[in-house]
Design an enzyme around this catalytic site. Sequence first.
Site: not given
Ligand code: NDP
Ligand code: PYC
Length: 340
Positions: A50-51, A191
Amino acid sequence: MTTSSPFVLLSLNEAYTLSRDILAQHGMNDRHADAVARSVVAGQRDECHSHGMYRLLVCVKGLKSGRVSGDAVPEIFDVSPAITRVDAHAGFSQVAFEAASGHLVRKAKEVGIAALAINNCFHFSALWQEVEALAEQGVAAMAMTPSHSCVAPAGGKRPLFGTNPFAFGWPRPGDFPFVFDFATSMVARGEIELAARKQEQIPLGWAIDDEGQPTTDPANGLRGAMLTFGSYKGSALSAMIELLAGPLIGDLMSFESLALDDGASITPHHGELILAFSPERLGSDRGDAGSNFERAEMLFDAIVDQGARLPSQRRFAARARTTREGVTLDRSLYDDILAL
Ligand code: NDP
Ligand code: PYC
């Protein structure tokens, strides 16, 4: 590069060169194109799709809109012994972070705890990249940022919060840091966008449609509202991120950023708050019980001894594999990127 499957395989170098060249072609100077290309390739490398390189599509949209600066020079303000502020001047956050993170680490090591406020940036990146870089320099770190309103508060039905990620890093001398990083929504919006591209259903519980009904259709979820993780608990954390990375640092909340976007559908434009803590300054060794780093290892050992895994373990394993074998992209995404 192979061409005979629904996936395209690129070496990390090929992925970086392609990303950097596209960004440069759309007006970014070398500094910006390099920082943003490294960021999206790191996402692809760690299989955080997703990123990863998917974000090139939105980056280019932002550059074409004329609102995102591809040559802004971040301006650093030494606010106090513990606080640094950097004005990104409407550039992407990565460039501002790279310009100011040295100040944050130095201040944390001098004062014990320090804050970096990034203002006026376009922000799309995964936050693990920042807390991991900080932990590798010996400080524990937290990072948070709002985004655009698309998440309903628990008990509500309309978008208000952003997907508001929160990340934490803890240094582990001689090993990868302990890092977690997740949106306070059930998942990142990216996602759901990727599921919509692939015409795949999303699990129930991620989003509601524009009538407030649970949906598994990603398009309906994108039009309606996403849901916070952990019900009212994630909702409160999300509100905290709005406040700390918004009004506290004099920047926009997700609904204000969305209003500023005014239908352009480009990357959110607001701020980010990053905190750093020095384990040496804040704590002291506990004699026979060991150093603060050794004692942290006891916790990590106890987690994995139960068969649980540490967050970021999957990511680090993906990194080792893709560094050897290259990164894969869906062919349709690759074609869309090439079309840029
Ligand atoms: P996830 O729901 O995939 O969760 C990610 C975190 O949980 C990771 O550290 C992952 O480690 C860990 N994790 C997942 N499964 C397990 C498990 N079974 N046991 C232990 N740890 C676990 O991520 P999101 O979809 O919530 O977010 C994804 C990305 O999106 C992030 O990097 C976030 O910074 C980015 N994002 C950025 C935004 C922005 O505005 N810039 C906005 C929203 C999100 P692992 O990677 O090893 O699986
Ligand atoms: O995936 O939620 C997201 C997001 C928002 C801004 C950048 N990534």
